[in-house]
Design an enzyme around this catalytic site. Structure first.
Site: not given
Ligand SMILES: NC(=O)c1ccc[n+]([C@@H]2O[C@H](COP(=O)([O-])OP(=O)(O)OC[C@H]3O[C@@H](n4cnc5c(N)ncnc54)[C@H](O)[C@@H]3O)[C@@H](O)[C@H]2O)c1
Length: 251
Positions: A93, A145, A158, A160, A162
């Site tokens: 995730n 996503s 991003y 790409a 996903k």
């Molecule tokens: N929030 C949205 O609207 C949304 C929409 C589409 C997809 N997503 C996807 O859902 C997932 C979670 O999203 P979110 O909004 O909860 O994100 P978020 O930014 O709240 O959480 C991501 C977490 O990943 C950690 N992280 C970043 N780089 C890291 C690394 N190199 N190693 C280990 N940990 C690392 C960060 O510290 C953070 O706690 C992501 O993959 C995001 O792309 C989110």
């Protein structure tokens, strides 16, 4: 307390973030023992603390790792197995964003985002697979996503990664089915996580009406519940699938 994940050990990457920590809480509430993995020690320990407060008796542990580094996957899965004895569910995730047009994004930006958003899914899966196979009912849930499927401008790197996650998920379903391991992907739409609230400001998030049928942001738990189902044996006939959890995008 529910029992939908009773007896299972789940590893959730990006576990200190909005969707990852919501999944951790809901998985614990359904009886899983949970390992949250995150680069940020503050974020992951705060998620562990909040889950323990919300669910007395929750067995949840935090692990700190930079998953953009290949070797970290073997290390962290080794530590999880040493502490919890198994891996039955892997939720890939973790995700980072870059807000640049393809014309402007430097090579280093592509390299960094591919490492975290795609290659960490590969390294964590590879490290966990012997344990997922041993489980006999292993489940991989990958967070993609909606923009893996729909077009837009401004986040090419991003989007790409996903899209790559969806192809990786299908391949894993084909390759691991014979080993009793399922692999599925969820595609979140606009989800009100602390990341976006910090990035845009609370007022702007409130004002922004996502262009979906629901005309509102998702709460992180609304992504975590589909993850719960896919992780559980209730989804035992589901593999290689992509689930749009986006309130009906594009409306
Ligand atoms: N929030 C949205 O609207 C949304 C929409 C589409 C997809 N997503 C996807 O859902 C997932 C979670 O999203 P979110 O909004 O909860 O994100 P978020 O930014 O709240 O959480 C991501 C977490 O990943 C950690 N992280 C970043 N780089 C890291 C690394 N190199 N190693 C280990 N940990 C690392 C960060 O510290 C953070 O706690 C992501 O993959 C995001 O792309 C989110």
């Amino acid at each position: 307390m529910g029992t939908r994940l009773a007896g299972k050990v789940a590893v959730i990457t990006g576990g200190g973030g909005g969707i990852g920590s919501a999944a951790g809480r809901i998985f614990c509430a359904e009886g899983a023992r949970v390992a949250l993995v995150d680069q940020s020690e503050d974020a992951v320990m705060s998620a562990v603390h909040d889950i323990r407060q919300a669910i007395p008796g929750a067995e949840v542990h935090g692990f700190v790792a930079d998953l953009g580094v290949e070797a970290e996957a073997d290390r962290v899965i080794g530590e999880v197995v040493a502490r919890l004895g198994a891996v039955d569910v892997l939720v890939n995730n973790v995700g980072i964003r870059r807000y640049e047009a393809v014309a402007d994004a430097p090579w280093e930006a592509w390299d960094a985002i591919i490492r975290v958003n795609l290659l960490s899914f590969v390294s964590m899966t590879r490290a966990a697979l012997p344990h997922l196979r041993k489980s006999g009912r292993g489940s991989i849930v990958n967070t993609s996503s909606t923009y893996a499927v729909y077009g837009r401008k401004g986040m090419g790197a991003y989007d790409a990664t996903k899209a790559g996650v969806l192809a990786l998920t299908r391949t894993l379903a084909f390759e691991e089915g014979a080993h009793g391991v399922r692999a599925n992907a969820i595609c979140p739409g606009f989800t009100r996580t602390p990341f976006h609230v910090k990035r845009l400001g609370a007022a702007a998030v409130e004002e922004l009406v996502p262009p979906c049928v629901m005309k509102r942001w998702a709460e992180p738990a609304e992504l975590a519940y589909p993850m719960l189902w896919l992780a559980s044996d209730e989804a035992s006939y589901v593999t290689g699938a992509t689930f749009m959890i986006d309130g009906g995008l594009p409306a």
